[in-house]
Design an enzyme around this catalytic site. Structure first.
Site, short mmCIF file in Angstrom:
data_model
loop_
_atom_site.label_atom_id
_atom_site.label_comp_id
_atom_site.label_asym_id
_atom_site.label_seq_id
_atom_site.Cartn_x
_atom_site.Cartn_y
_atom_site.Cartn_z
CB SER A 185 -0.97 -0.01 1.18
OG SER A 185 -0.28 -0.22 2.39
CG HIS A 213 -4.12 -1.20 -1.64
ND1 HIS A 213 -4.69 0.04 -1.79
CD2 HIS A 213 -3.84 -1.35 -0.31
CE1 HIS A 213 -4.75 0.64 -0.60
NE2 HIS A 213 -4.24 -0.18 0.31
CE LYS A 245 -7.40 -0.67 1.64
NZ LYS A 245 -7.68 0.43 2.58
N1 PMP Z 1 -4.89 -4.61 4.37
C1 PMP Z 1 -4.33 -3.62 3.65
C2 PMP Z 1 -3.15 -3.95 2.77
C3 PMP Z 1 -4.85 -2.33 3.72
O1 PMP Z 1 -4.29 -1.33 3.02
C4 PMP Z 1 -5.96 -2.08 4.55
C5 PMP Z 1 -6.57 -0.70 4.66
N2 PMP Z 1 -5.71 0.31 5.02
C6 PMP Z 1 -6.49 -3.14 5.29
C7 PMP Z 1 -5.94 -4.39 5.16
C8 PMP Z 1 -7.66 -2.92 6.20
O2 PMP Z 1 -8.83 -2.91 5.48
P1 PMP Z 1 -10.14 -2.21 6.06
O3 PMP Z 1 -10.12 -0.78 5.67
O4 PMP Z 1 -11.25 -2.97 5.39
O5 PMP Z 1 -10.14 -2.43 7.53
#
Ligand code: PMP
Length: 397
Positions: A185, A213, A245
């Protein structure tokens, strides 16, 4: 008497002094390409709403209709009285979309990783994690009682080294779990999941990918990283993702075999002990899957804009790292400079948040831009001009 809460103010003051506190900006209205942030009209350049679905009419209508038919809350956790037909239908449709036997929806991606990883491995097991994995994976690993090992970022030969060492461990590990982000990310690079899966198979390890992502971005019709590499369910055992997302809503999920899903919902404490999604959330997620299946143009547009933006940033002289996805980091290095670049862009009408230490290494401060398929050609040209101007002014290029 000593104030037992004195640390709250002290630690917050330290964050402010080190400029590592969060200054929250307020988005007024929907998350659309042009939106109002802190009272200023700007082009949104850092949301995770890759396909613009958070404001898509079909999702909004589905949510409104679900409120009419099902109300605003589910009334319970799913194992007691909160398992609605909408939740079941969402899982059926998600499994079909992911071409998996079964899927399970959690309240969030964070709740998925924090709830499932500590059930897959425990005492006498080993979990092996990429050094740049997301914080929710790190917390899931911390909650397990398994031994932990970290391999160098996206480096299969280092993973192989760790697996080799694990084999010499005595007593032999009961289970081994390899866990990786699909798309990282902060950098936008793609995990070499094909090679990771091959190593997992050779060493009898489970493979778990967090595709938060990659969904809506990679693979056939945005099906994600497993589709991107053409891997099977016997090679990648847990495909985890989120509706927060590209799907434009909220909620985590896993896809895999029926045995995985039966195990996961019976064991994950975050799933068992937390209220299920409100009906409009489940209905909007269902509509997002419909849109991905029937309107292929969003994913195609996302990639077209991404390629154009990356090319323009490179020819302007920006360091955009190793990204291979619509996450394009604009690497500045110094924290203060990254913040100044973000502020100048904001003045010029583009919102791109700086990402600084401790989220990335001290000398790798950056703006993390994320492309959005809903941008017009004029919007993109506007953003590119703003980056060129701000970059030159601050001598980043
Ligand atoms: N895994 C990754 C790689 C993320 O970027 C995120 C969100 N920042 C999450 C998990 C968490 O997802 P959520 O927003 O659904 O809690």
């Amino acid at each position: 008497m000593r104030d037992p809460t004195a640390f709250l103010g002290q630690e917050y003051a330290d964050l402010v002094t080190n400029a590592t506190d969060w200054k929250l900006r307020v988005l007024r209205g929907a998350s659309t390409p042009w939106c109002e942030i802190d009272g200023k009209k700007v082009l949104m350049f850092c949301s995770n709403n890759y396909l613009g679905l958070s404001n898509h009419p079909k999702l909004k209508e589905a949510a409104i209709e679900a409120v009419r038919t099902h109300g605003v809350g589910s009334g319970s956790v799913r194992p007691i009285a909160g398992n609605m037909d909408l939740h079941v239908e969402l899982e059926r449709r998600l499994a079909r979309f992911k071409r998996a036997d079964a899927s399970l929806v959690y309240q969030s991606g964070f709740a998925t990783n924090a709830g499932l990883i500590p059930q897959l491995v425990g005492e006498g097991d080993l979990v092996i994690s990429d050094e740049l994995n997301h914080g929710s994976i790190i917390d899931g690993v911390r909650l397990s009682r398994a031994d932990r090992a970290v391999y160098k970022h996206a480096d299969p030969s280092d993973l192989e080294r760790v697996l080799g060492t694990a084999e010499e461990h005595s007593p032999t590990y009961r289970r081994i779990l390899i866990v990786t982000d699909g798309v990282f990310s902060m950098d936008g690079d793609i995990a070499p999941l094909d090679r990771i899966a091959a190593l997992g198979a050779r060493h009898g390890a489970m493979v778990y990918v967090d595709d938060a992502h990659g969904e809506g971005v990679l693979g056939e019709g945005g099906r994600g990283i497993v589709s991107h590499f053409g891997l099977s369910r016997s090679e990648v055992h847990v495909e985890m993702g989120t509706f927060s997302k590209a799907f434009g809503v909220v909620g985590g999920h896993i896809s895999g075999t029926k045995e995985l899903v039966d195990f996961a919902y019976n064991k994950s404490r975050t799933w068992l002990l937390s209220g299920s999604h409100p009906p409009p959330v489940a209905a909007a997620c269902l509509a997002a899957i419909d849109v991905l299946e029937s309107e292929g143009e969003h994913v195609r547009r996302l990639w077209e804009l991404t390629r154009r933006f990356k090319k323009a940033m490179q020819s302007a002289g920006f360091d955009i790292g190793q990204s291979a996805t619509p996450i394009t980091p604009i690497i500045v290095g110094d924290t203060h400079r990254a913040k100044a670049l973000s502020e100048r862009l904001f003045e010029l009408g583009v919102f791109a948040l700086p990402i600084v230490y401790p989220m990335v290494a001290k000398d790798r401060a950056r703006l993390r831009t994320i492309m959005n398929a809903a941008l017009t050609d004029d919007d993109l040209a506007f953003a590119i001009r703003a980056f060129e101007t701000a970059g030159r002014e601050l001598q980043v290029v």
